[in-house]
Design an enzyme around this catalytic site. Structure first.
Site, PDB file in Angstrom:
ATOM      1  N   CYS A 189     -15.968  68.846 -15.887  1.00 31.05           N
ATOM      2  CA  CYS A 189     -16.759  68.594 -14.582  1.00 31.05           C
ATOM      3  C   CYS A 189     -17.515  69.442 -13.644  1.00 31.05           C
ATOM      4  O   CYS A 189     -17.646  71.307 -14.798  1.00 31.05           O
ATOM      5  CB  CYS A 189     -17.301  67.253 -14.098  1.00 31.05           C
ATOM      6  SG  CYS A 189     -18.564  66.774 -13.250  1.00 31.05           S
ATOM      7  N   HIS A 235     -17.258  63.391 -18.058  1.00 34.02           N
ATOM      8  CA  HIS A 235     -15.590  62.994 -18.002  1.00 34.02           C
ATOM      9  C   HIS A 235     -14.727  62.343 -19.142  1.00 34.02           C
ATOM     10  O   HIS A 235     -14.621  60.687 -19.022  1.00 34.02           O
ATOM     11  CB  HIS A 235     -15.418  62.235 -16.132  1.00 34.02           C
ATOM     12  CG  HIS A 235     -15.559  62.654 -14.879  1.00 34.02           C
ATOM     13  ND1 HIS A 235     -14.904  63.817 -14.369  1.00 34.02           N
ATOM     14  CD2 HIS A 235     -16.808  63.176 -14.789  1.00 34.02           C
ATOM     15  CE1 HIS A 235     -15.454  64.259 -13.178  1.00 34.02           C
ATOM     16  NE2 HIS A 235     -16.769  63.523 -13.506  1.00 34.02           N
ATOM     17  N   GLU A 241     -11.736  61.505 -19.147  1.00 30.33           N
ATOM     18  CA  GLU A 241     -11.092  60.025 -18.916  1.00 30.33           C
ATOM     19  C   GLU A 241     -11.285  58.948 -18.283  1.00 30.33           C
ATOM     20  O   GLU A 241     -10.418  57.849 -18.124  1.00 30.33           O
ATOM     21  CB  GLU A 241     -10.739  60.578 -17.243  1.00 30.33           C
ATOM     22  CG  GLU A 241     -11.138  61.046 -16.184  1.00 30.33           C
ATOM     23  CD  GLU A 241     -11.550  62.175 -15.879  1.00 30.33           C
ATOM     24  OE1 GLU A 241     -12.441  62.830 -16.995  1.00 30.33           O
ATOM     25  OE2 GLU A 241     -11.627  63.008 -14.741  1.00 30.33           O
ATOM     26  N   SER A 243      13.100  45.572  -1.224  1.00 29.43           N
ATOM     27  CA  SER A 243      11.157  44.274  -0.963  1.00 29.43           C
ATOM     28  C   SER A 243      11.347  42.867  -1.907  1.00 29.43           C
ATOM     29  O   SER A 243      10.615  42.499  -1.649  1.00 29.43           O
ATOM     30  CB  SER A 243      10.542  44.609  -0.885  1.00 29.43           C
ATOM     31  OG  SER A 243       9.538  45.001  -1.799  1.00 29.43           O
ATOM     32  N   GLY A 279       9.495  43.724  -4.359  1.00 29.26           N
ATOM     33  CA  GLY A 279       8.521  44.544  -4.806  1.00 29.26           C
ATOM     34  C   GLY A 279       9.002  45.174  -6.023  1.00 29.26           C
ATOM     35  O   GLY A 279      10.140  45.247  -6.695  1.00 29.26           O
ATOM     36  N   SER A 332      10.643  48.763  -5.102  1.00 34.83           N
ATOM     37  CA  SER A 332      12.259  49.046  -5.352  1.00 34.83           C
ATOM     38  C   SER A 332      13.105  47.905  -6.182  1.00 34.83           C
ATOM     39  O   SER A 332      13.913  48.751  -6.228  1.00 34.83           O
ATOM     40  CB  SER A 332      12.453  48.351  -3.791  1.00 34.83           C
ATOM     41  OG  SER A 332      11.615  47.042  -3.942  1.00 34.83           O
TER      42      SER A 332
END
Ligand code: XMP
Length: 522
Positions: A86, A172, A174, A225, A227, A230
């Site tokens: 692009c 694009h 991607e 956490s 999550g 971590s």
């Protein structure tokens, strides 16, 4: 040091990070940088991508043009295979002597392109749909190039350079709306640049571990956490550190859902990490009493988190007579890009929400940072987690925000509302599992609205609260669409919530996309 053979120069397109992810998915190491921080690493870089961007090559400043053309001079001199996408396509065209003009109409969205003649060796189909998003177009191609794709309207969609190893695409490759996008990128890597695959998760794990500083005799502290970031960061470090040298502190702020509490208990029991759970619920709930403003709530939670964490780590140092050397953080590549790139939304946009993770901790505690995941995207962290042998259900959980239910109970927080929000979450997730829909959505949540509505329960008129269900499909949380759930599921959730949760009379479903609406309500 993690070296990448492909470097994406980011001119500010919203899809630039996708170029990196797609390239890695195809098996090639890849990094991203801004034009002003680009420095050709001759020992590593074997191909460069010039990304799309919001600017017009016809309108860039003198300084920008000099900077960009200097980069192209170097790439030319060093014969670095280059892909222009692009804006990158137009920049290459301009640099090599082509003519770019502003179109009367822009071209946005899906467009069909057609192969020109049959001279192109690539195995792309004769015609296919691509994703375009541009105003300018190339009206005269540079000498020594061939137009290899055109749109039905005659706009040049791809250029091949006869002698140089350069490919330039107006569209694009991607984005997933471009059919055969991965094949097109692969043609660039294998046929134009002729580089070899070098990116795999197991290699990566080894490289990251080898890259760590010498941790012999060092103590590492982790703000844990539960999550995925971590957790995977700690699981990875545990390959190098004994259980006693890696301290994971989990602060229960009282704003977690029952499913998070169960999750953290399970990790403590089964994950082989040294996790200490600190119950600071009263401190957080007292601190939040009477606070309505969402940003104030987030700031209070962030500050209390730092206070609790710092206090406990000081205590541990005293109790055990040790000193912590490092703070382990699960920082990911998008955070690193956001904080460095002048083009990224993080650099230019105003603060929409002050996200709370562990911001502020490293400076306050004067610890050195360990960020072993700083080159990875979330999906790669999950693969790394799998490679480390972590259970699937530990690493494929929906994201949950640091400030927890505080951003899902609108306005000020009290214990009664907190209980409603917890119960609502339990119903929502048990129904997602009953209907086998947990993995159909990227994130699901229940929000307690600060309004009352009339209803009838038994024979009585009631005036009770409303729960809003939100569920989104997304790749990284930056943009999102409401998930199209079957109505049978939504009705089941609604009837259970109104029947089982005292104080709830109505359930609604949020259909907004992000942008403009964010995923969380506060
Ligand atoms: P928004 O609401 O900004 O959320 O569209 C995007 C994603 O980020 C999560 N989120 C947070 N995560 N700390 C976090 O760790 C935070 O303060 C925070 N706020 C929002 C949100 O759940 C969604 O996945």
């Amino acid at each position: 040091m993690l070296k990448a053979q492909v470097c994406v120069i980011d001119f500010g397109s919203q899809y630039s990070q996708l170029l990196v992810r797609k390239t890695r998915e195809l098996g090639f190491s890849c990094e991203i940088t801004s034009p002003s921080s680009f420095s050709l690493d001759k020992s590593a870089h074997k191909a460069v991508i010039l990304s799309g961007g919001p600017d017009s090559v016809l309108k860039i400043s003198r300084e920008e043009k000099d900077l960009y053309f200097n980069i192209l001079d170097e790439l030319k001199e060093e014969k670095i295979p280059t892909l222009g996408v692009c804006f990158g396509f137009q920049l290459l065209s301009l640099y090599y002597g082509g003519v770019v003009e502003k179109g009367i109409f822009g071209e946005y969205g899906q467009t069909r392109v057609f192969k020109e003649k049959s001279e192109v060796a690539y195995t792309w189909p004769e015609s296919f749909d691509v994703w375009m998003s541009h105003f300018d177009h190339v009206v005269k191609i540079p000498k020594g190039t061939k137009s290899i794709l055109k749109t039905a309207g005659g706009v040049i969609a791809a250029l091949k350079f006869d002698d140089a190893n350069i490919l330039a695409l107006q569209f694009h490759p991607e984005v997933h709306h471009t059919a055969h996008g991965s094949e097109i990128l692969l043609s660039f890597y294998e046929e134009v640049a002729q580089i070899k695959k070098d990116w795999s998760i197991s290699n990566l794990q080894e490289t990251i571990l080898n890259d760590l500083p010498d941790l012999e005799g060092k103590k590492v502290l982790c703000a844990f956490s539960g999550g995925i970031d971590s957790f995977v960061a700690a699981a990875l470090l545990s390959k190098k550190l004994s259980k006693d040298d890696l301290y994971c502190i989990y602060i229960n702020n009282g704003l977690m859902r029952p499913q998070d509490e169960r999750h953290i208990e399970e990790l403590k029991r089964e994950s082989n990490l040294n996790i200490e759970i600190i119950d600071a619920s009263d401190r957080f709930l007292n601190g939040l009493e009477g606070v309505f403003d969402p940003e104030k709530k987030r700031k209070i939670i962030g500050k209390l988190f730092i206070d609790c964490f710092e206090e406990r780590s000081n205590e541990i140092e005293k109790e055990k007579n040790i000193n912590f050397h490092y703070l382990l953080q699960g920082t990911l590549y998008p955070d690193v890009i956001e904080s460095h790139s002048p083009h990224s939304s993080g650099g230019k946009s105003s603060t929409i929400k002050s996200h709370h993770n562990v911001g502020g901790l490293p400076e306050k505690m004067k610890l050195k940072l360990l960020e072993p995941l700083r080159f990875l995207f979330k999906d790669e962290v999950r693969l790394l987690g799998e490679n480390l042998g972590l259970h699937h259900h530990w690493i494929y959980r929906h994201p949950f925000p640091g400030p927890g239910l505080a951003v899902r109970i609108l306005g000020s927080i009290n214990r009664e509302d907190l209980e409603i929000a917890r119960l609502a979450d339990e119903v929502l997730f048990s129904e997602l599992k009953n209907h086998n829909l947990y993995q159909m959505t990227w994130q699901a949540l229940a929000v307690l609205l600060p309004i009352h509505s009339v209803g009838v329960k038994g024979d009585e008129r009631v005036y009770e609260k409303v729960i809003c269900i939100r569920a989104v499909s997304s790749v990284d949380g930056m943009t999102a669409d409401a998930t199209d759930f079957p109505s049978s599921f939504l009705k089941a959730v609604s009837s259970r919530m109104t029947a089982e949760i005292k104080g709830i009379v109505r359930v609604v479903y949020d259909l907004s996309s992000k942008p403009p609406a964010t995923i969380e309500w506060e």
